[in-house]
Design a protein around this motif. Structure first.
Motif, PDB file in Angstrom:
ATOM      1  N   CYS A  39      17.416   5.410   0.692  1.00  0.00           N
ATOM      2  CA  CYS A  39      17.016   6.822   0.540  1.00  0.00           C
ATOM      3  C   CYS A  39      18.147   7.638  -0.086  1.00  0.00           C
ATOM      4  CB  CYS A  39      16.641   7.400   1.909  1.00  0.00           C
ATOM      5  SG  CYS A  39      15.116   6.698   2.594  1.00  0.00           S
ATOM      6  N   GLY A  46      13.159  -0.567  -2.827  1.00  0.00           N
ATOM      7  CA  GLY A  46      12.768   0.776  -3.250  1.00  0.00           C
ATOM      8  C   GLY A  46      13.028   1.060  -4.722  1.00  0.00           C
ATOM      9  N   SER A  56      11.139   0.398  -7.260  1.00  0.00           N
ATOM     10  CA  SER A  56       9.913   0.941  -7.862  1.00  0.00           C
ATOM     11  C   SER A  56       9.748   2.414  -7.520  1.00  0.00           C
ATOM     12  CB  SER A  56       8.694   0.151  -7.389  1.00  0.00           C
ATOM     13  OG  SER A  56       8.578   0.237  -5.983  1.00  0.00           O
ATOM     14  N   HIS A  57      10.200   2.787  -6.298  1.00  0.00           N
ATOM     15  CA  HIS A  57      10.136   4.203  -5.929  1.00  0.00           C
ATOM     16  C   HIS A  57      11.088   5.021  -6.788  1.00  0.00           C
ATOM     17  CE1 HIS A  57       9.306   7.694  -3.561  1.00  0.00           C
ATOM     18  NE2 HIS A  57      10.565   7.797  -3.125  1.00  0.00           N
ATOM     19  N   CYS A  58      12.211   4.433  -7.139  1.00  0.00           N
ATOM     20  CA  CYS A  58      13.163   5.109  -8.042  1.00  0.00           C
ATOM     21  C   CYS A  58      12.507   5.366  -9.397  1.00  0.00           C
ATOM     22  CB  CYS A  58      14.403   4.249  -8.192  1.00  0.00           C
ATOM     23  SG  CYS A  58      15.563   4.834  -9.442  1.00  0.00           S
ATOM     24  N   ASP A 101       9.298   5.635  -9.920  1.00  0.00           N
ATOM     25  CA  ASP A 101       8.260   6.660  -9.715  1.00  0.00           C
ATOM     26  C   ASP A 101       8.865   8.056  -9.710  1.00  0.00           C
ATOM     27  OD1 ASP A 101       6.376   4.668  -9.547  1.00  0.00           O
ATOM     28  OD2 ASP A 101       6.412   4.574  -7.350  1.00  0.00           O
TER      29      ASP A 101
END
Length: 700
Positions: free
Chosen positions: A189, A219, A221-223, A225
């Motif tokens: 995070c 994470g 892929s979240h980066c 996004d």
């Protein structure tokens, strides 16, 4: 001077002669002296010989010097070659020595690496065990975990510990595994937050560092996004979402390679996000439209703009099969309402075409007559085609053709746009079938509801052949129908053929086109035939009203002005007017065909008209003048057959005035020799003196 300049013997002798006194021509200032000239030649030859010997010695000296220098140069080259061979041998020895040393160094390096690698792994394992113990004790004391500036090192360590923890049994290490997972999540995070902040500040280098660390985290892929979401903030400020999307993708394409190790994947995900969220919303708005034309136009506009945007995106690196990728995205947006596109298209096209026609007839204050169908109408049509009789009362159209080129252009424009939409929105397998359905709508409203109705109305407006002063407007119908046929055929070839050329629907469309054209040509032929009958009827009325018996038998044979009659003048004026109208109304071979038919009927009318009277000598002369004028009128037809008929008729009229003794000679002339004797006899019978025994004896 002899050495520096090229030596030319003729010029040299010529100059020598002119410089020598007494060497000129006999007409010169001094008399020609051959002895003196010979003496001068001998002296110069001696000088040249001396000069030649001197030059020859100099040449031999230079050749000796050149040979000496060549030997010295060759010797020097041999010495250099020997030196070069020695240097080459030294170079080879040095190269072998360097290779030997390099081999030793590589071997030593391999040995050092073999010793150092296990040592580094042991050191790294020791560090990881130390950090793992901190998680076991529940207290993180290492600076790498407490110092926020060392988040990159902490992330590398926690990622490795997280992988190790996955292999440990859960029952004994559940607590430590949960602590490592919690720290893993916290660092993830923090890294994403750091990436977000760096993106907002525009720090590309920091974004690249954080993205490289997150690459090994779940994470990551979240980066990506987050990056895609923030890229689109403030990107859609104008009303043109397609242009905004193209600018956005171009901007991201320039910087994504500086941030991520897999830029093509990130860019493809951005494009997918734009299509599935922003452009899908446009498609959804299109679906909400309840008005057909809004749905069609907006869908075509959206799909056209989307396809154009897709062609721009093809320039970017989106992976191996970007064509399939973009095609699937476009299909996913519009598939929901493309399935029933053709039904919407047909409904819209029908309503638009009906409105265009109704607006036109309303502007003419015309209520369309119902053209009957079924058995009775078909029977009437067959009777009319075979007998050429007008069935039903004649309708006064007041010169209105009920054909409008503006209406035709509007209908063709609507259909053209429908074909273009059909090409863009139809599935390739459904394209020929959908194009054929659009073509049937064009045939229904343009060919049947407009052209065929105008032809029926025009046929009903043709007066009977015995009407007086009838206005003939059907040729105007022919002219406009001919123009419309050309426009119809052009659209068939330009816009329909490319859509159906490689499908079975081609033959079906060609057959339908052939049937509708044959049907209309049949009605045009009928109308033209009845119009020609009306023209002949008008000529009959003119002849009946204007032709007088005194024109054939003047009361005073000696006081007659030999010229054509008033009836002839009016008939010729009328004929010329109709010929001009026919030429303006038709084109190609149709003009010749109709003019030939009119010319034949015109000839038959004049022939039968001449048969109604008896002619005196002067009356016969007047008849010849009339036929001569008719023949001039026939020349305007520019049809050889018609002109030949009137030439023959003019020759027949000569039988009305020729002397009885010359009748047989005239009848055997070139123009009358092949005619039936009954025809010749019928013209001779028209003579007022036919009953005389002398004439009967000469003609028998």
């Amino acid at each position: 001077c002899f050495i520096k300049e090229p030596f030319v013997a003729d010029e040299y002798i010529e100059r020598l002669v002119w410089r020598t006194p007494g060497g000129g021509s006999r007409g010169g200032p001094e008399a020609f002296d051959p002895k003196r000239l010979l003496e001068e030649f001998v002296n110069h030859i001696q000088e040249l010989q001396i000069m030649d010997e001197r030059i020859q010695r100099k040449v031999e000296k230079l050749e000796q010097q050149c040979q000496k220098e060549a030997k010295e140069f060759a010797k020097k080259v041999q010495e250099l070659q020997k030196s070069n061979q020695v240097a080459f041998q030294h170079f080879q020895e040095l190269d072998e020595h360097i290779s030997y040393v390099a081999t030793k160094v590589c071997h030593l390096g391999d040995q050092l690496e073999g010793v150092n690698t296990p040592r580094q792994r042991a050191v790294e394992a020791q560090k990881l065990m130390k950090y793992f113990n901190e998680f076991l004790d529940g207290e993180l004391k290492s600076d790498v975990f407490t110092n926020s500036e060392k988040i990159k090192e902490a992330a590398d360590i926690i990622q490795k510990l997280h992988l190790i923890a996955q292999e440990l049994p859960f029952d004994r290490f559940s607590e430590v595994k949960s602590k490592i997972a919690s720290k893993y999540h916290d660092l993830e995070c923090q890294l994403i937050q750091e990436f977000t902040s760096a993106q907002r500040r525009g720090e590309i280098s920091r974004m690249r560092e954080v993205a490289a660390v997150l690459l090994h985290f779940k994470g990551y892929s979240h980066c990506v996004d987050v990056y895609i979401k923030q890229c689109q903030e403030g990107a859609y400020l104008r009303n043109d979402i397609f242009e905004d999307a193209a600018i956005l993708c171009l901007r991201v394409n320039k910087q994504v390679g500086d941030i991520f190790s897999n830029p093509e994947t990130v860019l493809a995900k951005l494009i997918q996000n734009v299509f599935e969220i922003k452009l899908q919303y446009v498609s959804y708005c299109c679906m909400l439209s309840s008005v057909h034309e809004h749905l069609i136009f907006f869908s075509v506009f959206s799909m056209t703009r989307t396809t154009h945007l897709s062609s721009k995106l093809m320039e970017f690196n989106l992976g191996t099969d970007k064509q399939t990728f973009l095609s699937k995205l476009i299909k996913s947006i519009f598939i929901s309402y493309l399935e029933n596109y053709i039904e919407v298209e047909i409904g819209y096209l029908k309503s638009r075409s009906a409105m265009i026609l109704q607006r036109y007839y309303d502007s003419k204050n015309h209520q369309k007559r119902s053209i009957g169908t079924g058995g009775i109408q078909d029977l009437k049509e067959r009777i009319r085609q075979r007998t050429n009789l007008p069935l039903g009362p004649s309708i006064d159209t007041h010169g209105e053709t009920f054909l409008s080129q503006e209406v035709v252009v509007n209908l063709l424009q609507e259909t053209k746009q429908a074909f273009e939409r059909c090409h863009r929105l139809s599935d390739p397998s459904d394209l020929p079938r959908n194009a054929f359905r659009i073509f049937t709508i064009l045939v229904e409203f343009l060919c049947i509801e407009h052209i065929d109705y105008a032809l029926e109305t025009g046929l009903a407006g043709i007066p009977s052949s015995d009407s007086r002063n009838a206005n003939l407007y059907f040729l105007d119908v022919v002219q406009q129908a001919n123009t419309i046929f050309h426009l119809f055929d052009k659209q068939f070839n330009d816009h329909l053929m490319p859509l159906i050329s490689s499908s079975p629907k081609l033959s079906e469309c060609l057959q339908k086109k052939k049937e509708i054209i044959e049907q209309m040509e049949m009605k045009l032929d009928t109308g033209i035939d009845r119009t020609l009958n009306c023209m002949i009827g008008q000529m009959k009325h003119i002849l009946a009203a204007e032709q007088k018996k005194t024109n054939c038998k003047p009361e005073d044979e000696n006081n007659v002005l030999i010229q054509y009659t008033n009836a002839c003048v009016k008939v010729c004026t009328y004929v010329r007017k109709q010929v001009e109208k026919i030429k303006n109304s038709m084109d190609g071979k149709n003009v010749d065909t109709v003019l030939m038919e009119l010319g034949v009927r015109f000839h038959r009318l004049i022939y039968e008209h001449l048969q109604q009277y008896s002619y005196s000598c002067m009356g016969g002369m007047l008849a010849i003048c009339d036929v001569a004028e008719y023949r001039k009128c026939a020349k305007d037809f520019k049809i050889p057959m018609v002109l030949h008929l009137f030439d023959t008729l003019h020759a027949l009229c000569n039988l009305l005035v020729v002397a009885p003794d010359n009748l047989k000679q005239v009848c055997s002339g070139e123009q009358l020799a092949n005619l039936d004797k009954n025809i010749l006899h019928s013209f001779v019978q028209l003579r007022a003196d036919y009953r005389s025994a002398r004439l009967a004896r000469h003609f028998s």
